[in-house]
Scaffold this motif. Structure first.
Motif, PDB file in Angstrom:
ATOM      1  N   LEU A   1      37.855  61.898  46.921  1.00  0.00           N
ATOM      2  CA  LEU A   1      38.293  61.477  45.600  1.00  0.00           C
ATOM      3  C   LEU A   1      37.509  61.787  44.812  1.00  0.00           C
ATOM      4  O   LEU A   1      36.221  61.625  44.803  1.00  0.00           O
ATOM      5  CB  LEU A   1      37.855  59.391  45.644  1.00  0.00           C
ATOM      6  CG  LEU A   1      39.194  58.615  46.381  1.00  0.00           C
ATOM      7  CD1 LEU A   1      38.324  56.906  46.584  1.00  0.00           C
ATOM      8  CD2 LEU A   1      39.795  58.582  45.864  1.00  0.00           C
ATOM      9  N   ASN A   2      38.244  61.486  43.585  1.00  0.00           N
ATOM     10  CA  ASN A   2      36.752  62.093  42.285  1.00  0.00           C
ATOM     11  C   ASN A   2      36.527  61.300  41.313  1.00  0.00           C
ATOM     12  O   ASN A   2      36.431  61.184  40.349  1.00  0.00           O
ATOM     13  CB  ASN A   2      38.702  63.363  41.869  1.00  0.00           C
ATOM     14  CG  ASN A   2      38.831  64.491  41.962  1.00  0.00           C
ATOM     15  OD1 ASN A   2      38.509  65.060  43.304  1.00  0.00           O
ATOM     16  ND2 ASN A   2      39.662  64.710  41.169  1.00  0.00           N
ATOM     17  N   GLY A   3      35.188  60.454  42.681  1.00  0.00           N
ATOM     18  CA  GLY A   3      34.666  59.681  42.399  1.00  0.00           C
ATOM     19  C   GLY A   3      33.894  59.553  43.411  1.00  0.00           C
ATOM     20  O   GLY A   3      34.407  59.649  44.419  1.00  0.00           O
ATOM     21  N   VAL A   4      32.544  58.750  43.261  1.00  0.00           N
ATOM     22  CA  VAL A   4      31.886  58.090  44.175  1.00  0.00           C
ATOM     23  C   VAL A   4      32.476  56.894  44.322  1.00  0.00           C
ATOM     24  O   VAL A   4      31.905  55.507  43.697  1.00  0.00           O
ATOM     25  CB  VAL A   4      30.532  58.081  44.133  1.00  0.00           C
ATOM     26  CG1 VAL A   4      29.751  57.358  44.377  1.00  0.00           C
ATOM     27  CG2 VAL A   4      30.110  58.607  43.539  1.00  0.00           C
ATOM     28  N   VAL A   5      32.985  56.671  45.530  1.00  0.00           N
ATOM     29  CA  VAL A   5      33.416  54.614  45.645  1.00  0.00           C
ATOM     30  C   VAL A   5      33.069  54.880  47.088  1.00  0.00           C
ATOM     31  O   VAL A   5      33.234  55.664  48.236  1.00  0.00           O
ATOM     32  CB  VAL A   5      35.053  54.690  45.999  1.00  0.00           C
ATOM     33  CG1 VAL A   5      35.689  53.442  46.288  1.00  0.00           C
ATOM     34  CG2 VAL A   5      35.508  55.220  44.685  1.00  0.00           C
ATOM     35  N   VAL A   6      31.801  53.461  47.483  1.00  0.00           N
ATOM     36  CA  VAL A   6      31.301  53.033  48.824  1.00  0.00           C
ATOM     37  C   VAL A   6      32.183  52.002  48.466  1.00  0.00           C
ATOM     38  O   VAL A   6      32.642  50.386  47.521  1.00  0.00           O
ATOM     39  CB  VAL A   6      30.134  53.293  48.563  1.00  0.00           C
ATOM     40  CG1 VAL A   6      29.680  51.979  49.765  1.00  0.00           C
ATOM     41  CG2 VAL A   6      29.672  54.510  48.197  1.00  0.00           C
ATOM     42  N   LYS A   7      32.632  51.194  50.377  1.00  0.00           N
ATOM     43  CA  LYS A   7      33.407  50.301  50.543  1.00  0.00           C
ATOM     44  C   LYS A   7      31.635  49.653  51.561  1.00  0.00           C
ATOM     45  O   LYS A   7      31.719  49.890  52.023  1.00  0.00           O
ATOM     46  CB  LYS A   7      34.476  50.204  51.256  1.00  0.00           C
ATOM     47  CG  LYS A   7      35.640  49.968  52.469  1.00  0.00           C
ATOM     48  CD  LYS A   7      35.562  48.432  51.823  1.00  0.00           C
ATOM     49  CE  LYS A   7      35.749  47.187  52.921  1.00  0.00           C
ATOM     50  NZ  LYS A   7      35.846  45.602  52.620  1.00  0.00           N
ATOM     51  N   SER A   8      31.828  48.192  50.601  1.00  0.00           N
ATOM     52  CA  SER A   8      31.071  47.319  51.626  1.00  0.00           C
ATOM     53  C   SER A   8      31.694  46.410  52.143  1.00  0.00           C
ATOM     54  O   SER A   8      32.652  45.727  52.109  1.00  0.00           O
ATOM     55  CB  SER A   8      30.167  46.424  50.133  1.00  0.00           C
ATOM     56  OG  SER A   8      29.436  45.096  51.288  1.00  0.00           O
ATOM     57  N   HIS A   9      30.999  45.567  53.361  1.00  0.00           N
ATOM     58  CA  HIS A   9      31.599  44.938  53.903  1.00  0.00           C
ATOM     59  C   HIS A   9      31.896  43.781  52.945  1.00  0.00           C
ATOM     60  O   HIS A   9      30.713  43.807  52.592  1.00  0.00           O
ATOM     61  CB  HIS A   9      30.563  44.214  55.684  1.00  0.00           C
ATOM     62  CG  HIS A   9      30.915  45.136  56.539  1.00  0.00           C
ATOM     63  ND1 HIS A   9      32.532  44.637  57.621  1.00  0.00           N
ATOM     64  CD2 HIS A   9      29.862  45.496  57.546  1.00  0.00           C
ATOM     65  CE1 HIS A   9      32.026  45.767  58.409  1.00  0.00           C
ATOM     66  NE2 HIS A   9      30.526  46.114  58.437  1.00  0.00           N
ATOM     67  N   ASN A  10      32.454  43.195  53.059  1.00  0.00           N
ATOM     68  CA  ASN A  10      33.080  41.741  52.429  1.00  0.00           C
ATOM     69  C   ASN A  10      32.685  40.250  52.783  1.00  0.00           C
ATOM     70  O   ASN A  10      31.855  39.804  52.474  1.00  0.00           O
ATOM     71  CB  ASN A  10      34.470  40.883  51.933  1.00  0.00           C
ATOM     72  CG  ASN A  10      35.344  40.477  53.646  1.00  0.00           C
ATOM     73  OD1 ASN A  10      34.707  41.204  54.626  1.00  0.00           O
ATOM     74  ND2 ASN A  10      35.954  39.476  52.482  1.00  0.00           N
ATOM     75  N   GLY A  11      31.894  40.627  54.185  1.00  0.00           N
ATOM     76  CA  GLY A  11      30.915  39.755  54.749  1.00  0.00           C
ATOM     77  C   GLY A  11      29.787  39.817  55.117  1.00  0.00           C
ATOM     78  O   GLY A  11      28.529  39.517  55.621  1.00  0.00           O
ATOM     79  N   THR A  12      29.033  40.958  53.961  1.00  0.00           N
ATOM     80  CA  THR A  12      27.753  41.570  53.864  1.00  0.00           C
ATOM     81  C   THR A  12      27.413  40.654  53.628  1.00  0.00           C
ATOM     82  O   THR A  12      27.155  39.349  52.183  1.00  0.00           O
ATOM     83  CB  THR A  12      27.788  42.765  52.899  1.00  0.00           C
ATOM     84  OG1 THR A  12      26.638  43.379  52.865  1.00  0.00           O
ATOM     85  CG2 THR A  12      28.443  42.398  51.593  1.00  0.00           C
ATOM     86  N   THR A  13      25.708  40.493  53.955  1.00  0.00           N
ATOM     87  CA  THR A  13      24.171  40.355  52.866  1.00  0.00           C
ATOM     88  C   THR A  13      23.758  40.635  52.343  1.00  0.00           C
ATOM     89  O   THR A  13      24.376  41.839  51.838  1.00  0.00           O
ATOM     90  CB  THR A  13      23.074  40.327  54.530  1.00  0.00           C
ATOM     91  OG1 THR A  13      22.520  42.029  54.939  1.00  0.00           O
ATOM     92  CG2 THR A  13      23.520  39.987  56.208  1.00  0.00           C
ATOM     93  N   ALA A  14      22.912  40.146  51.568  1.00  0.00           N
ATOM     94  CA  ALA A  14      22.765  40.563  50.161  1.00  0.00           C
ATOM     95  C   ALA A  14      21.457  42.212  50.180  1.00  0.00           C
ATOM     96  O   ALA A  14      21.855  42.861  49.553  1.00  0.00           O
ATOM     97  CB  ALA A  14      21.282  39.146  50.021  1.00  0.00           C
ATOM     98  N   ALA A  15      21.289  42.007  51.531  1.00  0.00           N
ATOM     99  CA  ALA A  15      20.548  43.202  52.039  1.00  0.00           C
ATOM    100  C   ALA A  15      21.323  44.895  52.436  1.00  0.00           C
ATOM    101  O   ALA A  15      21.254  45.847  52.164  1.00  0.00           O
ATOM    102  CB  ALA A  15      19.540  43.384  52.819  1.00  0.00           C
ATOM    103  N   GLY A  16      22.110  43.625  52.844  1.00  0.00           N
ATOM    104  CA  GLY A  16      23.493  45.123  53.630  1.00  0.00           C
ATOM    105  C   GLY A  16      24.155  46.042  51.641  1.00  0.00           C
ATOM    106  O   GLY A  16      24.288  46.308  51.413  1.00  0.00           O
ATOM    107  N   MET A  17      24.317  44.892  51.056  1.00  0.00           N
ATOM    108  CA  MET A  17      25.033  45.253  49.318  1.00  0.00           C
ATOM    109  C   MET A  17      24.334  46.120  49.134  1.00  0.00           C
ATOM    110  O   MET A  17      24.334  47.208  48.581  1.00  0.00           O
ATOM    111  CB  MET A  17      25.169  43.748  49.062  1.00  0.00           C
ATOM    112  CG  MET A  17      25.841  43.806  47.509  1.00  0.00           C
ATOM    113  SD  MET A  17      26.792  44.934  47.226  1.00  0.00           S
ATOM    114  CE  MET A  17      28.530  43.868  47.721  1.00  0.00           C
TER     115      MET A  17
END
Lengths: 332, 332
Positions: free
Chosen positions: B290-306
């Motif tokens: 993709l012509n841009g930085v896109v990162v997918k996070s788990h939707n069940g992430t913890t604060a540390a994971g975010m």
């Protein structure tokens, strides 16, 4: 049984020499002294002294990787795999272990041994240790066909195995997927979920992700042979990676007496953990859905792994697994 | 850069309350004090004091799981994901992190940000620690399309990433399969192997099994999003299982002072090991293509994971990943 339990073992195509794999089976003899083993291999390549007192069936003809199933079924009918399957069918042996191709074993087993009523395709099943409870996963690599109706049959086979062999009442059946929401994953899985949900005889609990299979939300994890084999091998690779890195980390420590004592204790704990994981790493996947005990061994197996695969076949014969599975489908 | 680095974070649809995830980002502020964060979430649901001094973009409209891509692209154009993607496209931010659906991110990213020359579909890529060397695997879940030509594009994307971002010269590219022999696995993979083998610009080394990916035989492991996600989650599940069982085993020991000291040391070692595995468990998969930085996070992430997912986006912006990938495809 009127005669000792007998297992035929097809070694043609194994990476290690037959003599090494046969020697490994001595351990099994200690556990089951009355069990008779019969090795199908190239007798020229092993010294007579290497047979270790076991019976050898001489054969030089084996199913090579990539042979067409049509050839295997119609033309090349004198391979080591055919020999073993026919011995099993004719009740000359009670179980069959082979290092040969999973796909060829599946096709030949289906052709010679047949499947229970209502089942078209057998699958490879394995019991795993979970955090609290064991669980079963199938298919682990026999079929790369991806059809909802095939997954439905695997769900029935898994339910039969977990209830009749594993003793689980109303086993909870889940489909392996990359998310648990109803619309996740390939269309195939959504169609399969509809079929499994509609089957009143199944206790279908929805999708499960590979990251949660150890947590006990399902007794049986159903998947196609490709995804199942990918998941199985990812588990194996991670276990091996953690083991190697852990021992490396422990080894890189200081060398005082106290440190060495700690290393020894920690290694012991880690080995205990690895034993718990043994079922995850163990060689030998059982076919379910064939009218006979057939166990597939890695062709790159060690002697210990070969012994584990034979022991798996012995257990299945002793438990009368195929008859229990057949009874499930006959009585419903 | 003339202004501080800026990341937009779409929190709509996360399992944890936005306020908790925003508070977690305080850690990031310590590492990158000048980085500006902008959270897209429902401002009503978080107290004003919870914004932690960060900018909040108010939005209540988000892409729900299972929405059709057609609707997302044509009808529902005011979701949090659209807002973030447009900010990225208009260069109001330098990177975008979202807890939203991977498939929707893929489709919307492709539509708004576009892909490099010759690339139809972006993929999710992740760096893993191997025994000796790191390696990259893609696609980890953005595409469930299974086409040989798509796998060829992923091979090019992976090769671009490993060489231009990872600094690997002539990265060795392997296709994930359930065996290494040329005729193993689904037809799709055999066709893909032929395409990859014929592409002179690629250093294609054949198939690799998930059980061997950590061993260093390939720098880039190419797979479709379904199998890749299955493998990734099987690794995650195994790591978590081993961690939990190991600590349980250690806890079940005697309670003398010496035993406690040993437990403490062994736990420390195990934590060190788990840090090595962090990249395997870490939250945040990067889109490549993709012509841009896109990162997918788990939707069940913890604060540390975010925080980990945001840090991943920051690193990619600092390294100028999209420009490097684009340059690869423009210059060949």
């Amino acid at each position: 049984m009127t005669r000792p339990l007998r297992i035929a073992v097809d070694l043609l195509g194994a990476e290690l020499p037959a003599s090494e794999l046969i020697e490994g089976a001595a351990e099994l003899r200690e556990i089951r002294p009355t069990c008779e083993l019969l090795f199908i291999c190239d007798s020229e390549s092993i010294g007579k002294e290497s047979s270790n007192g076991y019976q050898i069936v001489d054969c030089t003809n084996w199913v090579r990787d990539g042979e067409s199933l049509r050839d295997i079924l119609r033309e090349r009918t004198r391979t080591s795999m055919h020999v073993g399957m026919h011995m099993l069918h004719d009740e000359k042996v009670d179980g069959f272990v082979s290092v040969g191709s999973t796909g060829a074993l599946m096709a030949l087993g289906r052709h010679i041994l047949h499947t229970p009523l209502g089942i078209d395709r057998p699958a490879v099943i394995k019991e795993f240790d979970g955090k609290q409870l064991p669980f079963w996963m199938l298919d682990l690599g026999a079929n790369i066909v991806r059809k909802p109706s095939t997954l439905l049959q695997f769900a029935f086979l898994g339910s039969a195995y977990a209830s009749r062999v594993g003793g689980v009442e109303r086993p909870r059946i889940a489909l392996l997927n990359i998310g648990i929401e109803a619309r996740k994953g390939p269309t195939l899985l959504r169609e399969a979920a509809a079929l499994l949900g509609a089957a009143k005889e199944l206790n279908f609990v929805g999708f499960v992700e590979p990251s949660h299979i150890f947590e006990g939300s399902a007794d049986v994890v159903v998947t196609d042979g490709y995804a199942g084999n990918i998941a199985l091998k990812a588990v194996e690779g991670t276990v091996n990676f953690i083991r190697d890195v852990f021992f490396h980390e422990l080894g890189s420590d200081d060398h005082g007496d106290a440190a060495q004592a700690i290393r020894k204790r920690a290694r012991k704990r880690f080995r205990r953990l690895m034993r718990k994981l043994d079922s995850q790493r163990h060689n030998g996947g059982s076919f379910v859905g064939l009218n006979g005990v057939v166990v597939k061994s890695h062709n790159g197996t060690t002697a210990a792994g070969m012994t584990a695969a034979i022991a798996q076949a012995v257990r299945e014969v002793e438990m009368g697994v195929p008859a229990k599975i057949q009874a499930f489908f006959e009585k419903g």
